[in-house]
Design an enzyme around this catalytic site. Structure first.
Site, PDB file in Angstrom:
ATOM      1  N   ASP A  21     -18.552  37.935 -23.295  1.00 49.41           N
ATOM      2  CA  ASP A  21     -19.588  38.763 -23.962  1.00 49.41           C
ATOM      3  C   ASP A  21     -18.938  39.663 -24.896  1.00 49.41           C
ATOM      4  O   ASP A  21     -18.208  40.694 -24.297  1.00 49.41           O
ATOM      5  CB  ASP A  21     -20.461  39.172 -23.136  1.00 49.41           C
ATOM      6  CG  ASP A  21     -21.235  40.426 -23.555  1.00 49.41           C
ATOM      7  OD1 ASP A  21     -21.642  40.357 -25.024  1.00 49.41           O
ATOM      8  OD2 ASP A  21     -21.889  41.363 -22.715  1.00 49.41           O
ATOM      9  N   ASP A  25     -24.280  42.914 -24.255  1.00 51.85           N
ATOM     10  CA  ASP A  25     -25.701  42.585 -24.009  1.00 51.85           C
ATOM     11  C   ASP A  25     -25.861  41.623 -22.933  1.00 51.85           C
ATOM     12  O   ASP A  25     -27.027  41.526 -22.366  1.00 51.85           O
ATOM     13  CB  ASP A  25     -26.553  42.168 -25.139  1.00 51.85           C
ATOM     14  CG  ASP A  25     -25.921  40.740 -25.544  1.00 51.85           C
ATOM     15  OD1 ASP A  25     -25.208  39.977 -24.729  1.00 51.85           O
ATOM     16  OD2 ASP A  25     -26.412  40.182 -26.528  1.00 51.85           O
ATOM     17  N   ASP A 202     -25.532  14.757 -28.679  1.00 45.61           N
ATOM     18  CA  ASP A 202     -26.318  15.005 -27.305  1.00 45.61           C
ATOM     19  C   ASP A 202     -27.362  13.748 -27.436  1.00 45.61           C
ATOM     20  O   ASP A 202     -27.968  13.479 -28.538  1.00 45.61           O
ATOM     21  CB  ASP A 202     -27.184  16.258 -27.484  1.00 45.61           C
ATOM     22  CG  ASP A 202     -28.039  16.579 -26.360  1.00 45.61           C
ATOM     23  OD1 ASP A 202     -27.576  16.702 -25.264  1.00 45.61           O
ATOM     24  OD2 ASP A 202     -29.252  16.875 -26.492  1.00 45.61           O
ATOM     25  N   GLU A 268     -22.736  11.523 -25.891  1.00 46.87           N
ATOM     26  CA  GLU A 268     -23.230  11.822 -24.714  1.00 46.87           C
ATOM     27  C   GLU A 268     -24.313  10.560 -24.432  1.00 46.87           C
ATOM     28  O   GLU A 268     -25.479  10.475 -24.955  1.00 46.87           O
ATOM     29  CB  GLU A 268     -24.028  12.844 -24.157  1.00 46.87           C
ATOM     30  CG  GLU A 268     -24.244  13.203 -22.944  1.00 46.87           C
ATOM     31  CD  GLU A 268     -25.878  13.889 -22.923  1.00 46.87           C
ATOM     32  OE1 GLU A 268     -26.052  14.508 -21.622  1.00 46.87           O
ATOM     33  OE2 GLU A 268     -26.754  13.938 -23.722  1.00 46.87           O
TER      34      GLU A 268
END
Length: 521
Positions: A21, A25, A202, A268
């Site tokens: 990060d 946040d 995907d 995938e």
């Protein structure tokens, strides 16, 4: 001629919201990844793969995409993505990104147009809308369930139903519509023009459907989750692996191969076995496809051997080399799958070392190089729509610990817990705590990847005769031995290159793997 970079690459999967990060946040972002590129370069991997970072309402952690050409403000700006690509290439890392072609977000402009245009319109035909069954059309068009376990059809106000094989907020696209095909050709070019080296596709097996009921054995319920449906004895899958899906990927291959630099596609694709997977690996389709057989196997020499043998035999007639993976963002971390405590970590390291000795490419998931366990999160912290009242996939997505002795463990400049809470016991598992520490899992991974680069050669694997709970195979001058049993096992001759546990002599302890190099080579 050198082989393509991806053929034996070690690729490191990054789950952006949980990696690093930069803005404080509590959620990871692209700038955070860029700031930690030295970690992957120092680990010795060849490429990084980024899970989705596109604009999204985040109903399914970013797999519900509203714009496949942008960056969600949660993760930064488009310039952050371009900066990441540039700097990754500067340190010698290829970059693979996720592509989500099966569905969009229900917040996508196309879906709003589909709802407004009404039945029979070209706009609605970009998705899979159908009238219902029954006298009033109040029954779904088919008996399918979504992968998340709920009905796969949702009815809208005008009476039609739309298909969503995943969350209700993820309507499936109609891949027989020419605008859908052209849109994704354009998306491919958009990211290839910016220097992306490859795409992980995907749900590659799911783009085209046969819209009929799933036939299930008497007494069983329909199941659309390919990861479990075959184990349940349901081998009828009208929603998956339709032969027409290959036309899509032949089209994509033309686009990707027109760019310089050995760009690639990896699927995938959940299929009924490695032999079915080979269909995606024709010379004019995917360069690679994920092989989940080992990931789905328990701690067992017999099942590990079966995963290796069946994979190599199934792919031998094709041009493709295999892929190997033990953990990812959808699965319980392999350390936890193999048991508890020190034994589980020993087994995880041993399985990794064995995997890295095999021909083909290896995919690592962020945090496994630290020996992170799967985290049991209390219900109030679970955010995964797939949780179904249990732990869902959140436990493998807890943010990485980088340094310090308390959360957020250097994950970002903020204070307190990040978006998913880290266990306070992780102080000894941080990158800083393990760097330079002899015997740490991080240093073991670094040594294993370096040893793979130096010693793992050749495409042929031959197995040695060993007890049923032991695996031993040769690859060139290298012999890998894995002891899944409860007692030590005698070792073949050879010089020890690397061991997953304590140094070994004439016998290999349980839950340990070792690489041996021919002492006469």
């Amino acid at each position: 001629m050198d082989s393509p970079w991806w053929r034996e690459a070690v690729t490191y999967q990054i789950y952006p919201r949980s990696f690093a990060d930069a803005d404080g946040d509590g959620t990871g972002d692209l700038a955070g990844i860029t700031s930690r590129l030295d970690h992957m370069a120092g680990l010795g991997v060849d490429a990084i793969w980024l899970s989705p970072f596109y604009p999204s309402p985040q109903k399914d952690y970013g797999y519900d995409v509203t714009d496949a050409r942008g960056v969600d403000p949660l993760f930064g700006k488009l310039s952050d993505a371009e900066d990441l690509l540039t700097k990754a290439h500067e340190v010698g890392l290829k970059v693979i990104i996720d592509l989500i072609p099966n569905h969009t977000s229900s917040d996508h402009p196309w879906f709003a147009e589909a709802l407004a245009a009404g039945p029979g319109s070209p706009e609605r035909d970009r998705y899979i809308f159908r009238d219902g069954r029954g006298d009033d059309g109040d029954e779904p068009p088919t008996n399918w369930t979504s992968v998340f376990g709920a009905p796969a059809w949702t009815r809208i106000d005008d009476g039609q139903w739309y298909l969503h094989m995943f969350a209700e907020e993820e309507p499936d696209l109609n891949w027989r519509h020419p605008e859908v095909a052209e849109e994704f050709r354009s998306v491919l070019r958009w990211w290839l023009d910016r220097g992306v080296d490859g795409f992980r596709v995907d749900v590659a097996h799911g783009l085209v459907k046969a819209l009929r009921d799933q036939r299930v054995p008497e007494g069983q319920e329909p199941n659309s989750d390919p990861a479990v449906m075959y184990d349940a004895g349901i081998e009828d899958d009208p929603m998956w692996d339709h032969p027409d899906v290959h036309e899509v990927y032949r089209d994509w291959h033309e686009v990707v191969s027109s760019y310089p630099g050995e760009r690639m596609l990896i699927a995938e694709a959940w299929t009924q076995g490695p032999a079915n997977l080979r269909g995606y690996l024709r010379a004019d389709e995917f360069e690679q496809a994920f092989n989940f057989q080992w990931l789905q196997s328990p701690w067992s020499a017999v099942q590990f051997t079966e995963a290796i043998v069946s994979t190599l035999e199934a792919l031998r007639p094709s041009r493709a080399w295999p892929t190997w993976v033990l953990s990812n963002h959808d699965a319980v971390r392999h350390r936890t799958r193999y048991g508890d405590g020190a034994q589980a970590l020993a087994r995880a390291r041993a399985a990794t070392l064995t995997m890295l000795a095999l021909p083909g490419s290896a995919y690592l998931y962020q945090g496994e190089e630290l020996g992170l366990p799967h985290v049991e999160l209390p219900p109030e912290h679970q955010q995964d729509p797939w949780a179904k009242g249990g732990n869902g996939r959140d436990g493998c997505r807890v943010p990485l610990p980088w340094s310090g002795d308390a959360p957020p463990f250097g994950f970002g400049p903020g204070e307190g817990q990040p978006w998913l809470p880290q266990p306070v016991q992780w102080a000894d598992l941080t990158v800083a705590a393990q760097t330079g520490r002899p015997g740490s899992t991080l240093e073991f991974y670094r040594s294993a990847i370096a040893s793979r680069r130096r010693y793992a050669r050749g495409s042929e694997v031959s197995f040695l005769d060993m007890p049923d709970d032991v695996i031993a195979f040769r690859r060139g001058r290298l012999t890998a031995v894995l002891n899944c049993g409860a007692v030590p096992t005698p070792l073949p001759s050879g010089d020890v290159v690397i061991c997953s546990g304590e140094p070994v002599g004439a016998e290999l302890p349980p839950d340990t793997a070792v690489w041996l190099l021919d002492d006469d080579g």
